[in-house]
Design a protein around this motif. Structure first.
Motif: not given
Length: 483
Positions: A119-120, A123-124
């Motif tokens: 996710d990082a 960009g989530l």
């Protein structure tokens, strides 16, 4: 009764719903329950989520569930609190695991480090995600509950006598599966009598895809057959039965057992050997001393003689099966297959996964996908593990602490009810049905130690039905007679 299908107002909609619920009379409820059982055995012999027959079975179960919800009453719910509470807890757990959690909360749960990194990088980090690591599998687990839940809510609305009549449907479905299994042993090992693409070809699987599930069903049929005999026997002291020296119903139950025991061996299921023994032992609780198969005076009327006769007959049948070289289960005790050995080899990895995702679990039904992320290099081979092959361990691994708590409550409820039934606290003409329900629950619980029988719609329905039978309340008139 004429039903108006065009409600234009909230009051009209309510009246329409009430009229539809009123259309489900006791006889119609019994027919509905029978159709659910028949459909589950005909279309639900596999635990795989990609079986085409589920596209027919699950919508039908959803419709049956809707009908049951329209006609259920508070008295029904009150009489079967334990099985209903356990079933609804399973549904609630799956729903909670699918509910999106805000702002990266799901990634902060134990064992979600890889998800957080992904996710990082994408960009989530603030994206909403459910607690389940593989939501499609958890969704499938939730939809899978439709079939047994529809039967559970339908059966609790039946009278005790109608529940006893439903036993005939289960025995008929089991008999069909046993007959198909027998034909499979003498037919083409890759023939048309195998109804699923992924199955144990060459084994007597019956209506199932897995020989262990067929063996579990056959073991369950033993106490159910004796329960049917005892229920049909009725009051042994009624005129016309007193002094009878031969009861054809108990004789039929004994003959059915004599057919089932060798067939369990023929399935090639090693677990089936244990389950078959449990099924035979449970007959003592379902049909205790006092049965009418042999009566009168002399040695053959004693309980010891009956037990000796049963043991001798069973031993003779087992010996005959071995002699005819159809004892696949015994052969497999000596020669293990690669896939069978994997069950023991994955246990250390499963325990590591349990610790990594404790206490919230991975999400119902998500074992395979999560295991692939943890699978040791040394275990990579052509055989893949689609389940943990221990549903008790799977309950803790995928359900976490809530799943383990539900399992513990189920065990506790069984122990309490078994004590009540075996102590004679609910003794009436339906005692055999309660005892058989407890025996079926025990057999399926033991089968779940090394497999996943309750994940098939057919055995899930049998599990739901057995829980209703076991919880059947004792009803007596003020004078003490059974209603």
């Amino acid at each position: 009764m004429q039903l108006h299908l065009t409600p234009h107002t909230p009051r009209g909609a309510l009246a329409w719903a009430k009229s539809l619920a009123g259309a489900t009379r006791p006889g119609g409820t019994l027919v509905l329950a029978g159709l659910i059982v028949a459909g589950a055995f005909a279309l639900g012999g596999s635990a795989r989520p990609d079986v085409a027959s589920l596209e027919i079975l699950r919508p039908l179960a959803a419709a049956a569930l809707g009908i049951a919800l329209l006609s259920v009453r508070r008295a029904h719910l009150r009489s079967y609190r334990a099985p209903l509470a356990i079933a609804l807890a399973c549904v609630a757990l799956a729903i909670l695991q699918l509910a999106p959690l805000p702002g990266g909360a799901a990634s902060a749960l134990p064992g979600r480090g890889l998800v957080a990194e992904i996710d990082a990088a994408a960009g989530l980090a603030s994206a909403w995600r459910p607690a389940s690591l593989w939501p499609p599998a958890t969704q499938n687990a939730l939809w899978a509950l439709l079939v047994p839940l529809s039967l559970l809510l339908t059966c609790i609305q039946l009278s005790a006598r109608d529940q006893a009549r439903l036993l005939a449907v289960v025995l008929a479905a089991g008999g069909v599966s046993a007959l198909v299994a027998l034909l499979q042993t003498i037919g083409d090992p890759q023939g048309a009598l195998y109804f699923y693409d992924v199955t144990n070809f060459g084994s007597a699987v019956g209506l199932f895809a897995n020989r262990n599930h067929q063996a579990a069903l056959l073991a369950c049929l033993i106490p159910l057959a004796f329960a049917a005999a005892r229920l049909r026997e009725g009051n042994a002291d009624t005129p016309g039965r007193r002094g009878r020296k031969f009861d054809p119903r108990l004789a039929a139950a004994i003959a059915a057992t004599a057919f089932l025991v060798p067939l369990i061996l023929v399935t090639g299921s090693r677990t089936g050997l244990l389950l078959g023994a449990v099924g035979l032992l449970s007959v003592a609780a379902v049909a205790p001393a006092g049965g009418r198969f042999l009566a009168g005076d002399g040695f053959w009327a004693t309980r010891k003689a009956k037990i000796a006769l049963g043991v001798a007959a069973t031993a003779a049948l087992v010996s005959l099966t071995v002699y005819l070289q159809r004892d696949l289960a015994i052969d497999r005790l000596i020669e293990a297959e690669a896939g069978e050995g994997m069950r023991a080899l994955i246990l250390p990895t499963s325990r590591d996964m349990l610790a990594a995702y404790w206490p919230w679990g991975t999400g119902a039904g998500a074992f395979r996908e999560v295991y692939e992320a943890h699978e040791p290099t040394g275990l990579l081979m052509g055989v893949y593990m689609n389940q943990a092959h221990n549903d008790w361990l799977d309950a803790a691994l995928t359900g976490g602490l809530p799943g383990l708590a539900i399992a513990a409550v189920a065990i506790g409820a069984w122990l309490v009810r078994a004590r009540q039934v075996l102590a004679g606290h609910c003794k009436d003409e339906f005692h055999a049905l309660r005892a058989a329900g407890l025996a079926v629950l025990l057999i399926l619980a033991l089968a779940s130690l090394s497999d996943y029988p309750a994940r098939t719609p057919a055995l899930a329905c049998l599990l739901a039905l057995a829980s209703v039978w076991a919880a059947l309340p004792t009803r007596r008139r003020p004078g003490g007679a059974v209603k």
